[in-house]
Structure formats: structure tokens, C-alpha cells
Design an enzyme around this catalytic site. Structure first.
Site, PDB file in Angstrom:
ATOM      1  N   PRO A 103       0.793  -1.210   0.000  1.00  0.00           N
ATOM      2  CA  PRO A 103       0.000   0.000   0.000  1.00  0.00           C
ATOM      3  C   PRO A 103       0.827   1.262   0.000  1.00  0.00           C
ATOM      4  O   PRO A 103       1.579   1.524   0.920  1.00  0.00           O
ATOM      5  CB  PRO A 103      -0.701  -0.093   1.336  1.00  0.00           C
ATOM      6  CG  PRO A 103       0.310  -0.751   2.219  1.00  0.00           C
ATOM      7  CD  PRO A 103       1.293  -1.424   1.346  1.00  0.00           C
ATOM      8  N   GLU A 104       0.667   2.053  -0.996  1.00  0.00           N
ATOM      9  CA  GLU A 104       1.157   3.427  -0.957  1.00  0.00           C
ATOM     10  C   GLU A 104      -0.086   4.289  -1.098  1.00  0.00           C
ATOM     11  O   GLU A 104      -1.198   3.775  -1.096  1.00  0.00           O
ATOM     12  CB  GLU A 104       2.177   3.680  -2.079  1.00  0.00           C
ATOM     13  CG  GLU A 104       3.421   2.809  -1.960  1.00  0.00           C
ATOM     14  CD  GLU A 104       4.438   3.049  -3.061  1.00  0.00           C
ATOM     15  OE1 GLU A 104       4.577   4.200  -3.490  1.00  0.00           O
ATOM     16  OE2 GLU A 104       5.086   2.082  -3.488  1.00  0.00           O
ATOM     17  N   HIS A 139      -3.908 -15.837   7.883  1.00  0.00           N
ATOM     18  CA  HIS A 139      -3.263 -14.546   8.136  1.00  0.00           C
ATOM     19  C   HIS A 139      -4.247 -13.468   8.550  1.00  0.00           C
ATOM     20  O   HIS A 139      -3.919 -12.287   8.509  1.00  0.00           O
ATOM     21  CB  HIS A 139      -2.488 -14.117   6.895  1.00  0.00           C
ATOM     22  CG  HIS A 139      -1.461 -15.118   6.476  1.00  0.00           C
ATOM     23  ND1 HIS A 139      -0.429 -15.501   7.302  1.00  0.00           N
ATOM     24  CD2 HIS A 139      -1.319 -15.848   5.349  1.00  0.00           C
ATOM     25  CE1 HIS A 139       0.298 -16.422   6.687  1.00  0.00           C
ATOM     26  NE2 HIS A 139      -0.219 -16.641   5.503  1.00  0.00           N
ATOM     27  N   ARG A 175      16.675  20.547   1.844  1.00  0.00           N
ATOM     28  CA  ARG A 175      17.161  19.286   2.402  1.00  0.00           C
ATOM     29  C   ARG A 175      18.411  18.771   1.713  1.00  0.00           C
ATOM     30  O   ARG A 175      18.465  18.697   0.495  1.00  0.00           O
ATOM     31  CB  ARG A 175      16.059  18.226   2.290  1.00  0.00           C
ATOM     32  CG  ARG A 175      14.852  18.512   3.141  1.00  0.00           C
ATOM     33  CD  ARG A 175      15.228  18.498   4.612  1.00  0.00           C
ATOM     34  NE  ARG A 175      14.077  18.121   5.397  1.00  0.00           N
ATOM     35  CZ  ARG A 175      13.902  16.883   5.875  1.00  0.00           C
ATOM     36  NH1 ARG A 175      14.786  15.953   5.679  1.00  0.00           N
ATOM     37  NH2 ARG A 175      12.829  16.605   6.573  1.00  0.00           N
ATOM     38  N   ARG A 216       2.706 -10.759   6.438  1.00  0.00           N
ATOM     39  CA  ARG A 216       3.986 -10.361   7.030  1.00  0.00           C
ATOM     40  C   ARG A 216       3.832  -9.607   8.351  1.00  0.00           C
ATOM     41  O   ARG A 216       4.813  -9.408   9.060  1.00  0.00           O
ATOM     42  CB  ARG A 216       4.778  -9.515   6.028  1.00  0.00           C
ATOM     43  CG  ARG A 216       5.275 -10.343   4.865  1.00  0.00           C
ATOM     44  CD  ARG A 216       6.005  -9.493   3.844  1.00  0.00           C
ATOM     45  NE  ARG A 216       7.298  -9.062   4.320  1.00  0.00           N
ATOM     46  CZ  ARG A 216       8.142  -8.339   3.575  1.00  0.00           C
ATOM     47  NH1 ARG A 216       7.810  -7.995   2.355  1.00  0.00           N
ATOM     48  NH2 ARG A 216       9.302  -7.968   4.053  1.00  0.00           N
TER      49      ARG A 216
END
Length: 263
Positions: free
Chosen positions: A2-3, A88, A140, A106
Site C-alpha cells: 500500500p502506498e 493470516h 534538504r 507479514r
DNA sequence: CTTAATGTTCCCCA
DNA sequence: TTGGGGAACATTAA
């Protein structure tokens, strides 16, 4: 899995069903997905009514009549409405109508009560203004790939969409953010917006097993131009797409369209 | 058997 | 304070 585009798609697929639903009971069985007192969490959720569901970065935020719940899908998390339980399945929300399951092989995902991690997120890439983005970016001293993956700099980008956006902008993943010209930073801003918007329109990328809450796969993976295309021909110049490691993540780029920064 | 996978956090070092 | 590098978390698939 998921993004930002995938999480947005999950939220949109749940939005027609969850508001107004009452949580009759909840069960959790993973000390990783639900760290802390799992029974206490289930107890706090029992009897709550869902007000709304929204996305913030990669977090799914469910506002309740008292408190809120956040779900982060980690790498392999799924929220499934009326899906089938598997080995899961680590979260079960029994609603007054239907069941919401949290499935995560996971177990890198997290289900949390009144999350504070969200307060540390940077701005939304589809909401921040151009000038603000350019100013923050150029302030940055960091590799642009690592910076865009940093959730406190910008919330929601991950490995796939950073690679795709950098290709669209013609910027090498190892370029120093502080050394990008204003024009190139502005191009990156537009590339990020276009990439994410298009990905949302295509319901996200299903690389291995991503699906939305109704079990439907995304389609954006067939439009990936560099991610997962190592050795294949660049769609713009036919050069072989290269794969390197940046910030411990597989990083795909075109060596001709995204020139190596001079140092 | 080894490696890599859509993510995040923590620790050490410069 | 900022940023890089590595390890860790758990599981599966190639």
C-alpha cells in the site's frame, strides 16, 4: 502493498459502507499488528459507531463516536469487507451489518487506537502547494529518492511511486534535493501529482496481492514505466532500465532519461 | 538455500 | 540536528 493510491482506493471502497455502522465486537490475535493490550483494544471498540473513514498519508483513519482507529497496511495488509478468513487474518470487526477483516501475512501493518504517529506526517503530496514543496525540497541535503520516501517530509509516497515520479520528472534517484534547480523541483512536483492522480484513477498497483476492500485488484501496474522493469527498454529512449539499491530499496530508473548527478 | 518484496523504526556513526 | 547505513520485524515466492 500500500502506498497512497492503494490506501486511497481502499478508503474509497469502504466509504459507502462503514459510516453509520456499529462495531458489535472486535478480535485481534497478533502481537505485531496490535501491540499492547489486544483485549483492551477490542473492549474499547465494542459498541462504537463509525462516523467516517479517511486517508492520511498511508494511514486509514476511522473516526468513531468516541475515539478513533488507525490502520496501516504495512507491506501486505488488506482490509476486506465480508471476505474469507485465512491463516493470516489478524483482526476481525463484527459489524451490525457485515464483517470487516484485517489480513496481513507479514504483519508489518498496525491497528492502533488514537494514533499519534499520524501527527508526525509531512504534508499530503496532492494538497501541498508548488512554492511550499519547492522550498521544502531544496532545503534538504538528502538524496531525492530517500527524501520522497521520508513520511515526515511528504506523506504517502513509497518505493513504487517515488521511482515512477522521478522517471516522469527526469531526475536521477541519487540527485541531491538541495541541488535541484527551481525548474526541476517544480517539474518533480507536477510529476508526483500526475503519477499519483493517474494511479488513483487506475485503482492502485497490484504487484503481488494488493486488493481493495471488495477484493478487486488495481490496474496501474501495467502502466509502470520503470518499477519492476529492470533490463527492459525505456519507453522514452529504449535504453535498458537499471536497478540499483538506494536507502535499502530496489530503485529503478532510466540511465539516459535520468542523468547521473555529477559530484 | 538465498534473495527480494508495495514499510517503518531503532541504533550507531559522521 | 540531520542524514546515511544496517538490522530487525514475519512470511512467501522465485
Amino acid at each position: 502493498m500500500p502506498e497512497l493510491p492503494e490506501v486511497e482506493t481502499v478508503v474509497r471502497s469502504l466509504a459507502p459502507y462503514l459510516p453509520g455502522r456499529r462495531i458489535l465486537s472486535a478480535e485481534f490475535d497478533s502481537r505485531f499488528v496490535t501491540p499492547g493490550n489486544r483485549r483492551a483494544l477490542a473492549h474499547k471498540l465494542a459498541g462504537r459507531t463509525i462516523g467516517s473513514i479517511r486517508r492520511r498519508g498511508k494511514f486509514i483513519v476511522i473516526l468513531l463516536d468516541q475515539g478513533s482507529l488507525s490502520v496501516h497496511l504495512g507491506m501486505t495488509g488488506k482490509l476486506l469487507l465480508d471476505g474469507e478468513r485465512t491463516a493470516h487474518t489478524h483482526g476481525v470487526f463484527t459489524l451490525d451489518h457485515g464483517v470487516l477483516l484485517y489480513d496481513d501475512p507479514r504483519q508489518f501493518g498496525r491497528i492502533e487506537w488514537n494514533p499519534r504517529r499520524i501527527d508526525k506526517l509531512g504534508p499530503e503530496p496532492l494538497e501541498i502547494g508548488l512554492d511550499d514543496f519547492v522550498k521544502r525540497l531544496r532545503a534538504r541535503k538528502s538524496r531525492v529518492k530517500a527524501l520522497l520516501m521520508n513520511q515526515s517530509f511528504l506523506a504517502g509516497m513509497g518505493n513504487i511511486y517515488v521511482d515512477e515520479a522521478l522517471f516522469a520528472a527526469g531526475i536521477h534517484p541519487l540527485a541531491m534535493a538541495s541541488r535541484l534547480s527551481v525548474a526541476r523541483a517544480a517539474r518533480l512536483y507536477q510529476s508526483i501529482r500526475e503519477t499519483l492522480t493517474l494511479a488513483i484513477e487506475h485503482r492502485g498497483s497490484s504487484i503481488s496481492d494488493y486488493v481493495d476492500a471488495s477484493g478487486q485488484r488495481g490496474n496501474f501496474q501495467i502502466l509502470h514505466r520503470v518499477y519492476g522493469r529492470e533490463g527492459e527498454a525505456c519507453i522514452q529512449c529504449a535504453a535498458a532500465i537499471r536497478k540499483i539499491v538506494v536507502a535499502q530499496r530496489g530503485t529503478h530508473f532510466c540511465p539516459r532519461c535520468q542523468r547521473e548527478p555529477r559530484r
